[in-house]
Write an enzyme that holds these catalytic residues in place. Structure first.
Site, mmCIF file in Angstrom:
data_model
loop_
_atom_site.group_PDB
_atom_site.id
_atom_site.type_symbol
_atom_site.label_atom_id
_atom_site.label_comp_id
_atom_site.label_asym_id
_atom_site.label_seq_id
_atom_site.Cartn_x
_atom_site.Cartn_y
_atom_site.Cartn_z
ATOM 1 N N HIS A 185 0.749 -1.071 -0.044
ATOM 2 C CA HIS A 185 -0.029 0.005 -0.051
ATOM 3 C C HIS A 185 0.754 1.118 -0.082
ATOM 4 O O HIS A 185 0.230 2.391 -0.141
ATOM 5 C CB HIS A 185 -0.981 0.021 1.132
ATOM 6 N N LYS A 234 -9.068 13.890 3.829
ATOM 7 C CA LYS A 234 -8.185 12.811 3.886
ATOM 8 C C LYS A 234 -7.219 13.092 4.964
ATOM 9 O O LYS A 234 -7.307 14.099 5.702
ATOM 10 C CB LYS A 234 -7.376 12.691 2.310
ATOM 11 N N ARG A 235 -6.638 11.974 5.204
ATOM 12 C CA ARG A 235 -5.576 12.196 6.376
ATOM 13 C C ARG A 235 -4.528 13.316 6.052
ATOM 14 O O ARG A 235 -4.260 13.670 4.969
ATOM 15 C CB ARG A 235 -4.833 10.799 6.656
ATOM 16 N N LYS A 270 0.677 14.249 0.925
ATOM 17 C CA LYS A 270 -0.764 14.620 0.424
ATOM 18 C C LYS A 270 -1.080 16.250 0.154
ATOM 19 O O LYS A 270 -1.936 16.810 -0.506
ATOM 20 C CB LYS A 270 -1.985 14.359 1.345
ATOM 21 N N THR A 326 -8.460 6.439 -2.879
ATOM 22 C CA THR A 326 -9.930 6.025 -3.255
ATOM 23 C C THR A 326 -10.734 7.138 -3.130
ATOM 24 O O THR A 326 -11.820 7.145 -3.554
ATOM 25 C CB THR A 326 -10.197 4.861 -2.167
ATOM 26 N N LYS A 386 -14.369 8.549 -5.153
ATOM 27 C CA LYS A 386 -15.472 8.519 -4.646
ATOM 28 C C LYS A 386 -16.206 9.935 -5.111
ATOM 29 O O LYS A 386 -17.259 10.215 -5.499
ATOM 30 C CB LYS A 386 -15.373 8.697 -2.901
HETATM 31 C C1 PLP Z 1 -11.990 7.170 1.270
HETATM 32 C C2 PLP Z 1 -11.522 7.493 2.714
HETATM 33 C C3 PLP Z 1 -10.173 7.688 2.864
HETATM 34 C C4 PLP Z 1 -9.106 7.699 2.130
HETATM 35 O O1 PLP Z 1 -9.084 8.946 1.355
HETATM 36 P P1 PLP Z 1 -7.848 9.319 0.266
HETATM 37 O O2 PLP Z 1 -8.226 10.554 -0.406
HETATM 38 O O3 PLP Z 1 -7.603 8.084 -0.816
HETATM 39 O O4 PLP Z 1 -6.663 9.301 1.071
HETATM 40 C C5 PLP Z 1 -10.063 8.073 4.180
HETATM 41 N N1 PLP Z 1 -11.021 8.218 5.073
HETATM 42 C C6 PLP Z 1 -12.190 8.097 4.914
HETATM 43 C C7 PLP Z 1 -12.946 8.344 6.096
HETATM 44 C C8 PLP Z 1 -12.474 7.672 3.495
HETATM 45 O O5 PLP Z 1 -13.814 7.439 3.406
#
Ligand code: PLP
Length: 816
Positions: A361, A552-553, A558, A660, A664
């Site tokens: 990952h 995101k985190r 990032k 991911t 979304k």
């Molecule tokens: C999808 C999701 C992530 C991953 O987000 P990235 O932008 O791909 O880092 C992290 N936290 C939650 C709650 C999510 O639904």
């Protein structure tokens, strides 16, 4: 469904809810109360799933099919109730039933606590895969840990992140089936003892161990309207029934009780680090605990159908390792086969390699897991011995392959020798698996050409790619009911199970009437988010603005900092009225920082400080607002993502394995501003380059620029707007009470080499943002781009990803 049948179902559900309120909860059904009726509804929905679950499990035994075990230290499922209701296809029945009690279903489902058993992308991926395994009828289970405390709750106090404990099991969850009569003994510590069997062969056994019991706790996972229900089995640590007799006999009663309590600590808390291992003993114990319990379960099930022989094991069992967190499983299976089942070493090793597959990952070097050899010797002495043996045989082969190349032998060893010895878990996972996959094309290529280059040369056939996916049930049908209805009205309902059907929307991309309906749905979702912001933060926002979202985190790679620099640049332009036709924007940030990650926490403070200055500046008015949404989690994502116009996917190229979140957003009709990183590349290729705002260096350019000696200072000196934005941060414009507060950020960017190339990508990012603003003002053009994004996202369904795993990695077929 006929009217009478509907009425009967509503009636039956109403009676079930009240029966559960009275008989399961021991509560008075009158007057109807929200909390109780919520639980009554949960139990009633659960009853309907259990029947289907038992049927599914029976059909497994009838067909004796090969099963998949998805091992993951994290799952991030989000709320279950609505997901269950929609999978069962009983939403209208539920709405009607709770309405008759004077309640609203959408309000009721918000009573549910979010099970935060994961940090972010990795755990959420595991949950999307559970949903898809169930929907595609892949015979499989998820395995993990039932933490008492999930990911911490984040609040923002004076602009700083404050963590508090998430005691989600304080009230028993209606979804967790605790199997108190179903426990396994798990061992730790002790020593490996040599002995000789009746034939005089040298053998080992693990003795003088401490034991902890693992209790199975099951959570149901239904497929979408297919009567198929599987489960995740999460282990909870409980003390062994016996007290420690030695302590007890020495009269130390309290000491004995204390050790009993201590053993339960193993499943107490999720480690809150995303992309950085903690290296703590308790974490190692969590890993082994859940792996060992899972293998007891796997072997129990295997033995039901197979007797003495293990030859057939890899034809019955496929184990997927979600990152290296469960990689100790490789040593555990070897221990079971060699020490307990008396399988010869080299036979056992072949079985192992045919059983496991490993998903990588991350390529961040600091994120690769290593355990001190000294720690493993202490906690898992027999496993340490086994890892040394695996390494011995493996390095023998490497030496035959590259005679005289000690450098390659050292680089590929399972044991790191720079400083105190460590076990490299990724190397263990690679040699012990038949397949290693990355999670997006670029990422898998980087594994082959950089991170695991030697391994790829040695085992070229092992490496492959499976690009991540997301479940359309939660991430479109569930979270965006209005858009779901609009889509179904033109292409029918089957897209929920076959996302490639979204292509049918492309035909409507230029239809002015459809565009109008599309934009109306987006506006409704933006209003929903505006209400949320008003409720949570007391801040009013204008839904006509462009909603620009980065959730995101928080991590330097990032590059939330790059986004902040854009915000400050916009601010400065508005102040000098340089931007003649400005597009009003609201820039949303959300995300948790690991509690020990100093820079990430300072970035949160910076975002909030910048927000405070800009939002209070009357000269800015509604042209620009900045919102930090506290406690980003699945439920918040379900509100934020459908409301986004613009999705920020701006990591340094080569550093985000897949992402991911990017999927979304695009699925919900947001346009992406992004780098050529992770799955962004594949998203852009599919939605069309003209429907994606690209900027920044490529991964190759990043590598090249670093090698040539990148100089952020020169960029700063030559870019007036960047210079000004950084100076404002450095001079305390956003932190008047403490002018040096953000000094570490300035140092990282200007004086310590800007490892994440923020300054290198700044100008290109600003230009892409200008293109965004221009595009947004052309409503019809924007609507067309948005529709085409959704229409072309079919590939990113986790159903597609799971079917790739099933056919190319697990060699299993859907059942029935
Ligand atoms: C999808 C999701 C992530 C991953 O987000 P990235 O932008 O791909 O880092 C992290 N936290 C939650 C709650 C999510 O639904």
């Amino acid at each position: 469904m006929g009217d009478t049948q509907f009425a009967l179902q509503v009636q039956a559900l109403k009676e079930d809810i009240q029966r559960h309120v009275a008989h399961t909860l021991g509560g008075d059904p009158y007057p109807p109360r929200k909390g109780r009726y919520f639980l009554g509804l949960c139990y009633s929905v659960r009853d309907r799933l259990v029947t289907k679950w038992l049927e599914t499990q029976r059909s497994f035994y009838d067909t004796i099919s090969k099963r998949v075990y998805y091992l993951s230290l994290e799952f991030l499922p989000g709320r279950f109730l609505m997901n269950y209701i929609q999978a069962l296809g009983i939403e209208d029945v539920c709405r009607e039933a709770v309405q008759s009690f004077g309640m609203d279903l959408d309000e009721l489902v918000e009573e549910e606590w979010n099970p935060g058993l994961g940090n972010g992308g990795l755990g959420r991926l595991a949950s999307c895969y559970m949903d898809s395994m169930a929907t595609c009828c892949i015979p499989g289970y998820g395995y993990g840990i039932l933490y008492d405390y999930g990911i911490f709750y984040q609040s923002i106090v004076n602009g700083y992140q404050q963590e508090s404990a998430d005691n989600w099991l304080r009230q028993d969850s209606p979804w967790v089936f605790r199997r108190g009569n179903f426990m396994y003994k798990i061992h730790f510590y002790g020593r490996s003892e040599v002995y000789y069997d009746s034939s005089g062969a040298e053998r080992f056994r693990w003795v003088d161990t401490d034991t902890v019991m693992a209790m199975a706790c099951d959570i149901l996972i239904p497929g979408y309207r297919n009567d198929y229900v599987t489960n995740m089995r999460l282990w909870k640590a409980v003390s062994s029934r016996e007290f420690d007799l030695s302590e007890f006999n020495e009269g130390d009663y309290i000491g004995a009780v204390e050790s009993k309590v201590k053993s339960e600590n193993i499943s107490k808390v999720l480690y809150p680090n995303d992309h950085s291992p903690s290296g703590k003993e308790l974490r190692l114990k969590q890993q082994y605990f859940f792996v060992a319990a899972t293998f007891k379960d796997i072997l129990r099930r295997y033995r039901k159908n197979n007797y003495a022989s293990f030859e057939n094991f890899p034809n019955q069992v496929a184990v997927q390792l979600n990152d290296t967190h469960p990689a100790i499983a490789i040593a555990e299976l070897m221990r079971i086969l060699v020490d307990e089942e008396m399988v010869a070493w080299h036979e056992a090793w072949k079985l192992c390699q045919k059983t496991f597959a490993y998903t990588n990952h991350t390529v961040l070097p600091e994120a690769l897991e290593v355990w001190p050899v000294e720690l493993l010797w202490r906690v898992l002495p027999r496993h340490m011995q086994i890892i040394f043996a695996i390494n011995h045989f493996f390095l023998e082969e490497v030496r035959r392959w590259k005679p005289g190349r000690d450098d390659i032998v050292r680089a590929m060893s399972l044991i790191g020798e720079d400083g105190p010895q460590t076990v490299r878990m990724a190397h263990l996972a690679i040699v012990g698996s038949h397949t290693v996959n990355g999670v997006a094309k670029l990422h898998s290529d980087i594994l082959k050409k950089r991170l695991f280059r030697n391994f790829h040369e040695f085992f070229p056939e092992k490496f492959t790619n499976v690009t991540n996916g997301i479940t359309p049930r939660r991430w479109l049908d569930g979270c965006n009911p209005e858009l779901s209805r609009l889509i179904t009205s033109v292409i029918g309902p089957d897209w929920v199970r076959d996302l490639s059907l979204l292509e049918g929307l492309a035909a409507y991309a230029d239809d002015p009437d459809f565009q109008q309906r599309w934009l109306t749905v987006k506006r409704q979702n933006k209003k929903r988010l505006a209400r949320y912001v008003l409720r949570k933060l007391g801040m009013g926002i204008n839904p006509a603005s462009l909603f620009d979202v980065q959730v995101k985190r928080i991590h330097e790679y990032k590059r939330q900092l790059l986004n902040v620099l854009h915000v400050i640049t916009l601010y400065n332009r508005i102040k000098v009225q340089d931007e003649e036709v400005h597009t009003p924007r609201i820039v949303f940030f959300g995300g948790k920082a690991a509690p020990g990650y100093f820079m990430a926490k300072l970035i949160i403070k910076l975002i909030n400080s910048v927000a405070q200055v800009i939002n209070a500046d009357t000269a800015v008015g509604n042209s620009l607002k900045v919102v930090f949404l506290p406690n980003y989690c699945v439920s918040q994502a379900e509100i934020v993502i459908p409301a986004a116009d613009l999705s920020e996917q701006i990591s340094t190229a080569g550093m985000e394995a897949s992402g991911t979140g990017n999927m979304k957003f695009a699925l919900n009709g947001a346009l992406t501003i992004g780098t050529l990183d992770g799955a962004n590349i594949e998203i852009r290729d599919l939605v069309g380059h003209e429907n994606f705002f690209l900027f920044g260096l490529t991964e190759e350019e990043v590598v090249q620029m670093r090698a040539q000696g990148y100089n952020p200072w020169a960029i700063y000196e030559n870019d007036v707007e960047l210079h000004k934005a950084l100076d404002m941060i450095a001079c305390g414009h956003f932190s008047p009470e403490n002018k040096d507060l953000f000094r570490p950020i300035i140092d990282a960017l200007l004086h310590n080499g800007d490892y994440y190339m923020v300054l290198a990508d700044y100008r290109s990012y600003i230009q892409a943002q200008e293109a965004v603003s221009t595009a947004y003002r052309d409503t019809s053009r924007w609507a067309r781009m948005s529709i085409l994004n959704t229409a072309r996202m079919g590939f990113f369904s986790s159903d597609r990803a799971i079917m790739e795993y099933a056919s190319r990695i697990w060699n299993v077929d859907p059942i029935r």
